[in-house]
Design an enzyme around this catalytic site. Structure first.
Site, mmCIF file in Angstrom:
data_model
loop_
_atom_site.group_PDB
_atom_site.id
_atom_site.type_symbol
_atom_site.label_atom_id
_atom_site.label_comp_id
_atom_site.label_asym_id
_atom_site.label_seq_id
_atom_site.Cartn_x
_atom_site.Cartn_y
_atom_site.Cartn_z
ATOM 1 N N ARG A 110 27.360 4.949 20.805
ATOM 2 C CA ARG A 110 28.510 5.369 21.609
ATOM 3 C C ARG A 110 28.617 4.580 22.917
ATOM 4 O O ARG A 110 29.726 4.313 23.383
ATOM 5 C CB ARG A 110 28.394 6.871 21.928
ATOM 6 C CG ARG A 110 28.516 7.791 20.738
ATOM 7 C CD ARG A 110 29.971 7.931 20.307
ATOM 8 N NE ARG A 110 30.802 8.508 21.338
ATOM 9 C CZ ARG A 110 31.043 9.814 21.483
ATOM 10 N NH1 ARG A 110 30.504 10.681 20.622
ATOM 11 N NH2 ARG A 110 31.835 10.269 22.433
ATOM 12 N N TYR A 159 44.586 6.022 26.413
ATOM 13 C CA TYR A 159 45.130 6.900 27.454
ATOM 14 C C TYR A 159 43.988 7.407 28.341
ATOM 15 O O TYR A 159 42.859 7.597 27.880
ATOM 16 C CB TYR A 159 45.884 8.090 26.840
ATOM 17 C CG TYR A 159 45.047 8.978 25.942
ATOM 18 C CD1 TYR A 159 44.389 10.102 26.449
ATOM 19 C CD2 TYR A 159 44.911 8.702 24.580
ATOM 20 C CE1 TYR A 159 43.632 10.928 25.624
ATOM 21 C CE2 TYR A 159 44.155 9.508 23.746
ATOM 22 C CZ TYR A 159 43.517 10.627 24.269
ATOM 23 O OH TYR A 159 42.761 11.425 23.461
ATOM 24 N N MET A 216 42.557 10.522 30.969
ATOM 25 C CA MET A 216 42.741 11.975 31.023
ATOM 26 C C MET A 216 41.814 12.606 32.058
ATOM 27 O O MET A 216 40.831 11.999 32.502
ATOM 28 C CB MET A 216 42.492 12.599 29.655
ATOM 29 C CG MET A 216 41.072 12.474 29.140
ATOM 30 S SD MET A 216 40.789 13.447 27.633
ATOM 31 C CE MET A 216 40.999 15.120 28.256
ATOM 32 N N ASP A 217 42.165 13.816 32.439
ATOM 33 C CA ASP A 217 41.367 14.631 33.362
ATOM 34 C C ASP A 217 41.127 15.998 32.741
ATOM 35 O O ASP A 217 41.828 16.408 31.812
ATOM 36 C CB ASP A 217 42.113 14.836 34.690
ATOM 37 C CG ASP A 217 42.279 13.553 35.479
ATOM 38 O OD1 ASP A 217 41.341 12.749 35.480
ATOM 39 O OD2 ASP A 217 43.352 13.367 36.086
ATOM 40 N N HIS A 245 35.937 21.105 19.965
ATOM 41 C CA HIS A 245 36.819 19.940 20.080
ATOM 42 C C HIS A 245 36.314 18.800 19.192
ATOM 43 O O HIS A 245 37.086 18.124 18.510
ATOM 44 C CB HIS A 245 36.851 19.498 21.548
ATOM 45 C CG HIS A 245 37.949 18.536 21.872
ATOM 46 N ND1 HIS A 245 39.271 18.894 21.942
ATOM 47 C CD2 HIS A 245 37.915 17.204 22.149
ATOM 48 C CE1 HIS A 245 40.003 17.850 22.268
ATOM 49 N NE2 HIS A 245 39.199 16.801 22.381
ATOM 50 N N GLN A 263 36.745 6.018 17.863
ATOM 51 C CA GLN A 263 37.012 6.169 19.287
ATOM 52 C C GLN A 263 35.971 5.460 20.145
ATOM 53 O O GLN A 263 34.823 5.252 19.741
ATOM 54 C CB GLN A 263 37.043 7.650 19.674
ATOM 55 C CG GLN A 263 35.693 8.343 19.529
ATOM 56 C CD GLN A 263 35.745 9.813 19.919
ATOM 57 O OE1 GLN A 263 36.799 10.348 20.209
ATOM 58 N NE2 GLN A 263 34.597 10.473 19.922
#
Length: 767
Positions: free
Chosen positions: A139, A153, A155-156, A180, A193
């Site tokens: 990762r 994108y 993100m917070d 998630h 990802q």
């Protein structure tokens, strides 16, 4: 007060998402050589960084971004921020960077956190599970996936009054993250990802980069996650960027508007789609000149998607010289454009009808940066559509649409890039290996004329009223006899001569007649240029084999005894030498490190400015152009000056042929019959001293009026910058001018000028 313990993190490689918008207008207007250099340097940069020539580990990749927010995204992964810093600066040094504007960027670092394993506190060594350690290493040290599509994108996590992620206990946050992650794992094999952390590095807290072959898999994943509480309650997002990954070698295809990657077919041609909605009445647009597409045409083509191959385009290919001559009769000068390929379709339709059709079609063509222009032009008894493109592939596609226009018959096309290379070789005297290397008229050892001795040639052209001694700058001469009557050949030669006049090696090309015989005589500064011109002359109507001769003797002098290479410069050099002895800087023949072309006009200065504006836009396409402006008489005289400044004399001379067409031109500087012209003396005045400078000029002007041999002196002011001026002075002869330059008054003026001028004056003297 409860202070939450942050979960541990482990960082890997730093990430830079570099998002760029292309300045398409600048790209379209740039010379072909400039664009090619940008492509080459862009490919070199991207390939070098994909190959990790700057680092031992990491990765880089480039993406075409869809939508208005950016055109390109380059992703870099590197061990340190220093690597990313060098990458940014290295890109800005490329020619490609000049055509891009950074619209956004994102700096972050790959990370894993304690939500994945609660033992992660001080590093991966805390994790006893070897399998988990290896997974975490993958990762934070990832390979950039090869998925066709990308979605990035930032993100917070929300910190609102009702839902604040950071106020939740660790266990609750870990539970949210686990649920998630379960959704993400359902898309294993479809979506990959790279997660990066950016707290303290950029405006958001994380960056997410998703890769998939099918972009709807990304949409479905994110849509499903929207309903997960970790997102619906706590997630806030920045801008989304979606695009397609392609190899660096496809950069040229990207700029040409082609599908990338180029090794994958695209359903439906992009140009066909752009023109959709304009089929003629009763016709099916889908088959509009595209039967080949329906029958499977294009198999094995590199991403054509229905685009005809060169052999299937509905036009006949002709040589560049013939094409140039044909479109020249319609007033089109292809040499003044950056076109790499040209098309010509003549039509018997009404001009107004054709104008309407072509205007709509040209609007569609303008969506592509490979399009130069498409216009309707008329000759005395014919109408034609002329379409110019950056390359043959784009022109071949356009050809299908042009052939469908009303009244259009078979068209012709030509490779103009090869002709441009031949002309460049002629100008620079470079060696040409063969006729095939140019695709146009033969050069070097294969010109279509026979070499004869100078005396024989002089005798032949004397019959047609040509005296070689009257053209001392000529180094090589050509003559082609023609069976066409002189009066019928004049217009054709006029069009050819306009093209020849773009080159400072051209001396004379004219049609002459004697006792019913017709001849075209063409004089050039050197043999290389003449050899290139010979190919064009041999294509004239009724032209037979030509003859040519060198006008230079073995010692380098021309046949008349003058040194052709230096003719007209000795006196200039003498003047500069004399001025140098007087400690007066005389500059280059046309300026200090630049060359100026100056013409005078009696037209209104505002009208000249408007006319010059369009011309200046064309000049700005060339790197050698410095500036062009209108200068008006400070004291409201009846004459204005058009000044065009270039980095090379050749470019300045070429500009002169265009400038001479401006309204009410009366003379080019140095060409007036009345006396010895001293042109130039350019000054940039400090704004606070401008009034003093003008007043002093008036005093000097009064003094000049009393000098013997002085004819006229004017102060000319740039209409766009009142502090930019030049003094135009006219004298009966050189001695009269030199007497002034030797005077005490001039010395005092020069000394005073050092205090009021923003830079040193540039003096230019033309005898």
């Amino acid at each position: 007060m409860v202070r939450r313990r942050p979960p541990g993190t482990e960082e890997g490689w730093y990430a830079l998402h570099d998002l760029r918008r292309i300045d398409w207008e600048a790209w379209r207007n740039a010379p072909q050589a400039t664009r090619q250099r940008a492509i080459e340097e862009g490919i070199e940069f991207l390939q070098a960084h994909e190959a990790l020539e700057d680092s031992e580990e990491g990765g880089s990749s480039v993406f075409s971004i869809v939508g208005h927010k950016a055109d390109l995204m380059v992703l870099h992964l590197r061990p340190t921020l220093e690597h990313l810093d060098r990458i940014e600066r290295r890109f800005e040094s490329t020619a490609l960077a000049e055509f891009t504007e950074r619209t956004s960027s994102y700096v972050s670092v790959t990370e894993v956190s304690g939500y994945m394993h609660e033992d992660l506190t001080d590093g991966l060594d805390d994790i006893e599970d070897e399998g988990m350690r290896n997974y975490m290493k993958q990762r934070i040290y990832p390979e950039i996936p090869d998925g066709n599509h990308v979605c990035f994108y930032p993100m917070d996590k929300r910190r609102g009054p009702e839902h604040n992620w950071y106020d939740l206990p660790f266990e609750e946050r870990a539970e949210y993250m686990s649920a998630h992650g379960d959704i993400g794992r359902e898309y294993a094999g479809k979506v990959t990802q790279i997660i990066t952390g950016s707290v303290g590095l950029d405006d958001h807290e994380w960056g997410v980069t998703l890769f998939a072959d099918d972009p709807t898999d990304i949409k479905h994943l994110l849509y499903e996650m929207r309903f997960d509480p970790s997102t619906s309650k706590f997630a806030e997002f920045g801008h989304f960027y979606v695009g397609r990954q392609f190899p660096p070698t496809d950069l040229e295809a990207f700029f040409d508007g082609e599908a990338v990657p180029t090794d994958e077919d695209l359903e439906g041609d992009t140009l066909d789609i752009a023109a959709e909605g304009r089929p003629h009445a009763g016709e099916d647009h889908a088959s509009h000149g595209r039967e080949e597409a329906d029958s499977g045409h294009g198999e094995g083509d590199s991403g054509g998607g229905g685009r005809p191959s060169p052999g299937d385009a509905p036009h006949e290919e002709i040589d560049a010289s013939t094409f140039t001559r044909k479109v020249g009769t319609y007033g089109i000068d292809v040499a003044a454009t950056d076109a790499g390929y040209g098309l010509l379709f003549e039509s018997d339709a009404d001009e107004a009808t054709l104008d309407e059709e072509v205007e709509e079609l040209s609007g569609n063509f303008d969506h592509y940066d490979t399009h130069v222009k498409t216009v309707v032009e008329t000759d005395d008894d014919s109408v034609a559509v002329i379409s110019l493109w950056a390359n043959e592939r784009a022109a071949n596609t356009a050809s299908g649409f042009l052939s469908d226009l009303p009244g259009v018959g078979d068209g012709v096309g030509a490779d103009l890039s090869a002709a441009a290379e031949a002309e460049t070789a002629a100008e620079e005297g470079s060696e040409a290996d063969s006729e095939e290397s140019h695709g146009g008229p033969p050069t070097g050892g294969e010109p279509p004329h026979e070499g004869i001795d100078t005396e024989d040639f002089a005798r032949r052209v004397h019959r047609f009223g040509i005296d070689l001694d009257e053209h001392p700058t000529a180094g090589y001469a050509l003559m082609f006899r023609s069976t066409t009557a002189a009066e019928d050949l004049v217009e054709e030669v006029d069009g050819l001569r306009e093209n020849f006049d773009h080159y400072d090696t051209h001396v004379l090309t004219t049609v002459r007649a004697d006792a019913g015989d017709t001849a075209v005589v063409s004089l050039w500064a050197n043999e290389r240029a003449a050899n290139t011109a010979s190919g064009f002359l041999s294509d004239l109507s009724g032209a037979g084999p030509g003859v040519g001769t060198s006008l230079e003797t073995e010692d380098g002098d021309d046949a008349s005894g003058d040194d052709a290479a230096s003719h007209g410069t000795d006196e200039d050099d003498d003047i500069r030498g004399e001025l140098d002895d007087l400690d007066i800087y005389a500059g280059q023949p046309h300026g200090e490190d630049v060359y100026a072309m100056v013409l005078y006009s009696e037209a209104d200065p505002e009208d000249l400015r408007a006319e010059l504006s369009d011309l200046r836009e064309r000049f700005d396409h060339y790197d050698t152009h410095v500036k062009s402006a209108v200068y008006a008489d400070e004291h409201a005289g009846d004459r204005s000056a058009i000044v065009s400044i270039w980095e090379t004399q050749e470019a300045a001379e070429k500009a002169g042929s265009f400038l001479s067409e401006l309204p009410e031109i009366v003379a080019r500087a140095g060409e007036e019959e009345s006396g010895f012209g001293t042109m130039g003396m350019f000054y940039t005045v400090k704004p606070e001293h401008r009034e003093d400078f003008v007043d002093t000029f008036e005093e000097v002007g009064e003094a000049l009026g009393e000098l013997d041999g002085h004819l006229d002196t004017r102060l000319m002011v740039n209409q766009n910058d009142e502090n930019d001026m030049f003094i135009a002075s006219q004298w009966e002869d050189k001695e009269a001018a030199m007497e002034f330059f030797r005077s005490e008054a001039f010395r005092d003026t020069v000394q005073w000028g050092r205090d009021v001028l923003a830079d040193r004056p540039r003096h230019v003297f033309l005898a």
